[in-house]
Write a protein that holds these residues in place. Structure first.
Motif, PDB file in Angstrom:
ATOM      1  N   LYS A   1      20.596  69.327  28.854  1.00 57.60           N
ATOM      2  CA  LYS A   1      20.591  70.338  29.912  1.00 57.60           C
ATOM      3  C   LYS A   1      21.362  71.574  29.463  1.00 57.60           C
ATOM      4  O   LYS A   1      20.955  72.706  29.737  1.00 57.60           O
ATOM      5  CB  LYS A   1      21.198  69.770  31.194  1.00 57.60           C
ATOM      6  N   ILE A   2      22.452  71.374  28.754  1.00 47.65           N
ATOM      7  CA  ILE A   2      23.237  72.512  28.251  1.00 47.65           C
ATOM      8  C   ILE A   2      22.421  73.314  27.244  1.00 47.65           C
ATOM      9  O   ILE A   2      22.392  74.553  27.284  1.00 47.65           O
ATOM     10  CB  ILE A   2      24.568  72.025  27.629  1.00 47.65           C
TER      11      ILE A   2
ATOM     12  N   ASP B   1      16.952  64.686  32.374  1.00 49.79           N
ATOM     13  CA  ASP B   1      17.524  64.930  31.048  1.00 49.79           C
ATOM     14  C   ASP B   1      19.016  64.604  31.025  1.00 49.79           C
ATOM     15  O   ASP B   1      19.706  64.671  32.045  1.00 49.79           O
ATOM     16  CB  ASP B   1      17.344  66.399  30.640  1.00 49.79           C
ATOM     17  N   ARG B   2      19.512  64.289  29.855  1.00 47.91           N
ATOM     18  CA  ARG B   2      20.938  64.033  29.683  1.00 47.91           C
ATOM     19  C   ARG B   2      21.687  65.366  29.677  1.00 47.91           C
ATOM     20  O   ARG B   2      21.108  66.429  29.471  1.00 47.91           O
ATOM     21  CB  ARG B   2      21.173  63.281  28.390  1.00 47.91           C
ATOM     22  N   SER B   3      22.987  65.299  29.872  1.00 51.27           N
ATOM     23  CA  SER B   3      23.782  66.521  30.062  1.00 51.27           C
ATOM     24  C   SER B   3      23.768  67.434  28.836  1.00 51.27           C
ATOM     25  O   SER B   3      23.685  68.657  28.975  1.00 51.27           O
ATOM     26  CB  SER B   3      25.213  66.160  30.447  1.00 51.27           C
ATOM     27  N   HIS B   4      23.841  66.879  27.618  1.00 53.17           N
ATOM     28  CA  HIS B   4      23.860  67.753  26.443  1.00 53.17           C
ATOM     29  C   HIS B   4      22.522  68.473  26.263  1.00 53.17           C
ATOM     30  O   HIS B   4      22.468  69.601  25.802  1.00 53.17           O
ATOM     31  CB  HIS B   4      24.251  66.971  25.178  1.00 53.17           C
TER      32      HIS B   4
END
Length: 191
Positions: A79-80, A74-77
């Motif tokens: 994941k957040i 998954d991309r970082s945003h």
């Protein structure tokens, strides 16, 4: 007069040639349909073997592994956002674990051991591979198919288009099942 006789003989010869070509074409089309039906039969056997082979595959483990891979890529945003969701759902998870614990259930008890699972999967894979190999080398393929399946209807229609001399037979097993036997096509028998 002789030229008319020669022209008539040539015309007769050409008509016989056209008739022979037509017969050859019909036989070739029948052979192609037989090969297509045989290939579809092999694919049906293959599907059945795959379904048998993964019969003991624990879907929980597969879904869990898929989730791990999905989360890792998954991309970082995203994941957040997932971490935020975990904080919100933690009390619900704790309540569910408490309910499982109170009921005497454990997730580890549900899953078979890795060695036992591997042995069962290996046995299933060997059995499926043997069945597929046997179907490939047998002089005919016999499929037991449910009559309500649309794929069965298509196979039976295709079998009905092929004449009985090509080695395609269908036999009702019971009210809901039919056995379709497709002999090895002559083109493959010679190889």
């Amino acid at each position: 007069m002789e030229s008319l006789y020669a022209n008539g003989t040539m015309l007769d010869f050409q008509c016989r040639g056209v008739a022979q070509a037509d017969t050859f074409l019909c036989k070739a089309q029948g052979a192609v349909r037989h090969l297509e039906l045989y290939l579809k039969g092999l694919r049906a056997v293959q599907r059945g073997c795959v379904q048998d082979a993964v019969g003991h595959l624990p879907m929980d483990a597969v879904v869990c592994r898929f989730s791990e891979i999905w989360l890792a890529t998954d991309r970082s945003h995203i994941k957040i956002m997932r971490k935020t969701g975990k904080v919100v759902e933690t009390p619900v998870r704790l309540m569910m674990r408490l309910a499982d614990w109170a009921g005497g259930k454990s997730r580890k008890e549900k899953m078979p051991g890795a060695g036992e699972l591997a042995a069962t999967l290996e046995s299933d894979l060997i059995r499926a591979a043997s069945r597929l190999r046997q179907a490939a080398v047998d002089p005919s393929i016999t499929l037991t198919l449910p009559t309500v399946d649309p794929a069965t209807v298509a196979l039976l229609d295709m079998a009905g288009q092929i004449s009985g001399s090509t080695g395609v037979r269908e036999k009702p097993v019971d009210a809901d099942t039919v056995a379709l036997t497709v002999d090895l096509p002559a083109a493959l028998a010679r190889t």
